[in-house]
Design a protein around this motif. Structure first.
Motif, mmCIF file in Angstrom:
data_model
loop_
_atom_site.group_PDB
_atom_site.id
_atom_site.type_symbol
_atom_site.label_atom_id
_atom_site.label_comp_id
_atom_site.label_asym_id
_atom_site.label_seq_id
_atom_site.Cartn_x
_atom_site.Cartn_y
_atom_site.Cartn_z
ATOM 1 N N UNK A 274 -37.093 -19.984 13.623
ATOM 2 C CA UNK A 274 -35.968 -19.103 13.889
ATOM 3 C C UNK A 274 -34.774 -19.360 12.977
ATOM 4 N N UNK A 275 -34.830 -20.381 12.148
ATOM 5 C CA UNK A 275 -33.668 -20.781 11.348
ATOM 6 C C UNK A 275 -33.937 -20.594 9.863
ATOM 7 N N UNK A 276 -32.960 -20.043 9.167
ATOM 8 C CA UNK A 276 -33.040 -19.838 7.728
ATOM 9 C C UNK A 276 -31.898 -20.575 7.056
ATOM 10 N N UNK A 277 -32.087 -20.877 5.785
ATOM 11 C CA UNK A 277 -31.053 -21.582 5.017
ATOM 12 C C UNK A 277 -30.519 -20.676 3.926
ATOM 13 N N UNK A 278 -29.229 -20.826 3.618
ATOM 14 C CA UNK A 278 -28.658 -20.113 2.479
ATOM 15 C C UNK A 278 -29.238 -20.678 1.206
ATOM 16 N N UNK A 279 -29.506 -19.797 0.239
ATOM 17 C CA UNK A 279 -29.930 -20.308 -1.055
ATOM 18 C C UNK A 279 -28.728 -20.721 -1.883
ATOM 19 N N UNK A 280 -29.002 -21.309 -3.024
ATOM 20 C CA UNK A 280 -27.927 -21.855 -3.855
ATOM 21 C C UNK A 280 -26.968 -20.770 -4.314
ATOM 22 N N UNK A 380 -31.572 -38.382 1.053
ATOM 23 C CA UNK A 380 -32.649 -37.636 0.401
ATOM 24 C C UNK A 380 -32.798 -36.238 0.998
ATOM 25 N N UNK A 381 -32.610 -36.118 2.308
ATOM 26 C CA UNK A 381 -32.729 -34.818 2.958
ATOM 27 C C UNK A 381 -31.707 -33.844 2.388
ATOM 28 N N UNK A 382 -30.490 -34.317 2.192
ATOM 29 C CA UNK A 382 -29.440 -33.445 1.651
ATOM 30 C C UNK A 382 -29.647 -33.174 0.163
ATOM 31 N N UNK A 383 -29.902 -34.233 -0.591
ATOM 32 C CA UNK A 383 -29.997 -34.080 -2.038
ATOM 33 C C UNK A 383 -31.233 -33.288 -2.465
ATOM 34 N N UNK A 384 -32.390 -33.629 -1.904
ATOM 35 C CA UNK A 384 -33.650 -33.082 -2.412
ATOM 36 C C UNK A 384 -34.095 -31.808 -1.714
ATOM 37 N N UNK A 385 -33.496 -31.496 -0.563
ATOM 38 C CA UNK A 385 -33.973 -30.347 0.196
ATOM 39 C C UNK A 385 -32.850 -29.384 0.570
ATOM 40 N N UNK A 386 -31.858 -29.847 1.345
ATOM 41 C CA UNK A 386 -30.781 -28.931 1.739
ATOM 42 C C UNK A 386 -29.992 -28.401 0.539
ATOM 43 N N UNK A 387 -29.784 -29.228 -0.473
ATOM 44 C CA UNK A 387 -28.993 -28.825 -1.640
ATOM 45 C C UNK A 387 -29.848 -28.475 -2.850
ATOM 46 N N UNK A 388 -31.135 -28.286 -2.655
ATOM 47 C CA UNK A 388 -31.998 -27.940 -3.782
ATOM 48 C C UNK A 388 -31.573 -26.587 -4.357
#
Length: 635
Positions: A274-280, A380-388
């Protein structure tokens, strides 16, 4: 044995020659079998790693030299474990190699066939070997089967930054097209599908938008997604918090240290549908809002439903009852205070976390004061995935714009879907123990301890590694009208076939066929849609009792894939998908001796024909010449 393989290949090549001259030009291959090629993207830990350093191992007769096998060499693992760990370990922050040893992925088909070649260890570590044997036996040329191994320890962005992996993968597709004159068929297994997904997003930045779909149509005929953890894998959580040895002779604490040094360990964390992330690009143009940046934007259903769509809460963890460390995270503090409201002072607090709270890092924040790995995991979660900048892969995957997609996975296996953790009283990395495990099995939930489990079980269970909820997400790629067929996995004459046409399918809902199952028969259920998107086909295959790791070695899967490809290369095929009306043997190996009738089984297709070197009756059972007619039937 060699004679058996030669006979089967010769018969099939004869059919190919006969049909090559008569098939009309059409589709991608125009009936030309020589244009067929396959690109294999292996899964997690399914590529050999070799040493690229000289490492002297004290107290051991075995050292590491350049090109020595590291993953997987059980001999060196047992005799020089500290050296082996140095060659496997990565810096958990910047993903660089250990100062004394570094490893790199091997290349070619040999890198994915057997991880630890040997008389005993070879069969135990076999991954794609049987698949490639099928290719050889069916006459596929050596340069038409291409493996694209990768360093499965790295995050997606680091694969490109360090190894230019996605540039090389693009060149592989383009070279294959020039070499064979036709598009490729992509086979992804497990995490290999996540790698392919990232490649498709990366490709959007490399090709002009108006040429993107054209490039895909020219270079990719079909995509077979096998055992794909589309919404993540629950076992990733266990490996992260308590370690998972994968059957290797190391302690769970050592396995945890090693796995958490790999940024890829977070690539398959479970997340909410149910959750989506904003792209860069959205973050760049719109920036952070005045209310703070949100990692995910969730639908209302996420908060109305329980467990983020999964069967139960994935993590249930006991922590000391002190409020220290909670002030920075109000949501966690509120949960803890609620749990403590009726509890005696000093008792531990149990917190529960859903898939959304795992993917956004809430669980690691909650235990940050009690676990030294949490800071590294959050980093790592933030750098490699959330902020990819390319893609946050911890978000649901919409149907990729590929012409033909086949999503295949095993079902009806007992699969872990939740864990109860508690402090062990030991120092890190053994500071957590698993006190209970929740399983799903054929539509029910139960715990290892026998306690009642709260949850929402699915229609069936997963493949022993990935839960059904995650595997079956690709059913959302199907359209509103779906044809469903259920057939036995073994050879059959069509008498036990069940079919439902034009079954209504609503987006976001599972499709559960109104069909029966005999308890003694293993089935394969096909969900097929060729009408929802013009010029595109989507199919989902559910294979009863197919294990996650071994599914790529399943004769049933290989048979169905080959028949579908055989169907696709002929323009005179009468249907969008290969017929399910009956199944007969395709190779000499499929024939067997029926001791009850004292003759070869499947007598319509097989006959007794002894050749010098046969050592048992079943080996002398071989296909009849009429196998040509059998293959023609599938058109």
């Amino acid at each position: 044995m060699k004679a058996r393989m030669t006979t089967g290949a010769a018969a099939l090549l004869l059919v190919l020659v006969l049909l090559h001259g008569s098939a009309a030009s059409g589709g991608d291959f125009g009936g030309d079998y020589s244009k067929l090629s396959g690109i294999i993207i292996p899964g997690y830990a399914s590529t050999q790693l070799r040493a690229w350093s000289v490492l002297d191992c004290p107290y051991s007769p075995l050292d590491f030299n350049p090109l020595d096998l590291v993953w997987l060499d059980t001999t060196k693992l047992l005799s020089a474990v500290n050296c082996w760990l140095k060659c496997m370990w990565l810096d958990p922050y910047n993903q660089t190699d250990h100062p004394e040893c570094k490893s790199r992925p091997d290349g070619g088909l040999s890198a994915i066939t057997e991880l630890d070649p040997g008389y005993i260890t070879g069969p135990l570590s076999s991954v794609w070997k049987e698949w490639i044997k099928w290719c050889i036996e069916f006459g596929i040329e050596a340069n038409a089967i291409i493996a694209v191994p990768y360093d499965w320890r790295l995050s997606p962005s680091m694969l490109e930054e360090r190894d230019l992996y996605f540039h090389k993968l693009k060149l592989t597709f383009e070279t294959t097209l020039k070499l064979h004159g036709g598009p490729s068929i992509v086979y992804g297994h497990s995490m290999g599908n996540q790698v392919f997904r990232y490649f498709l997003e990366w490709l959007k930045l490399e090709i002009a938008p108006k040429h993107y779909i054209q490039w895909l149509d020219e270079h990719i005929h079909a995509y077979f997604a096998v055992g794909s953890p589309l919404l993540g894998s629950i076992q990733t959580v266990k490996a992260t918090l308590s370690g998972d040895t994968f059957g290797l002779p190391v302690s769970e604490g050592t396995a945890r240290l090693l796995i958490n040094s790999f940024a890829s360990s977070l690539w398959m964390l479970p997340f909410s549908k149910y959750c989506r992330a904003d792209n860069a690009y959205r973050r760049h143009f719109y920036g952070e809002s005045r209310h703070g940046y949100q990692i995910y934007h969730c639908e209302d259903e996420e908060f109305r439903s329980n467990f983020s769509g999964f069967p139960t809460n994935i993590i249930n963890i006991e922590i000391p009852s002190t409020r220290a460390g909670f002030d920075a995270y109000p949501s966690v503090a509120e949960v803890a205070e609620t749990n403590l409201s009726n509890a005696e002072c000093g008792l531990p607090t149990q917190l529960s976390f859903s898939a959304r709270e795992i993917a956004d890092g809430t669980v690691f924040k909650a235990i940050e004061d009690y676990d030294p790995d949490s800071k590294r995991l959050l980093y790592q979660l933030k750098k490699s995935y959330h902020d990819d900048p390319i893609l946050n892969p911890l978000t649901p995957w919409d149907r990729p714009p590929i012409k033909n997609i086949f999503c295949i996975y095993g079902i009806d296996m007992k699969t872990e879907v939740g864990y109860y953790f508690a402090p062990s009283g030991k120092p890190y990395p053994d500071n957590w123990i698993i006190t209970d495990v929740i399983f799903e099995d054929e539509g029910s939930l139960f715990s290892r301890s026998g306690d009642l489990v709260e949850g929402n079980p699915g229609a069936t269970s997963g493949d022993e590694t990935v839960p059904y909820h995650s595997l079956s997400w690709c059913k959302n790629w199907l359209g509103s009208q779906v044809n469903i067929t259920r057939a036995p996995q073994s050879e059959h004459d069509g008498s036990d076939i069940q079919v439902e046409f034009n079954v209504e399918h609503h987006e976001g809902e599972d499709i559960v066929p109104n069909m029966t199952k005999s308890p003694r028969v293993k089935y394969i259920t096909y969900y097929e849609d060729s009408k929802s998107i013009t010029g595109k086909r989507t199919a989902v295959w559910e294979i009863d009792k197919a294990n996650h790791r071994n599914i790529v070695r399943s004769p049933v899967l290989m048979r169905e894939v080959w028949l579908q490809m055989w169907h696709d290369i002929h323009s005179d095929a009468q249907s969008s998908f290969v017929t399910k009306a009956k199944r007969g043997p395709l190779r000499d190996e499929d024939c067997y001796w029926d001791y009850g009738k004292a003759r070869c089984g499947l007598a319509e297709y097989c006959e007794y024909r002894y050749l010098f070197g046969d050592v048992h009756l079943g080996q002398s059972c071989r296909l009849k010449i009429s196998s040509v007619d059998l293959l023609l039937h599938y058109l």
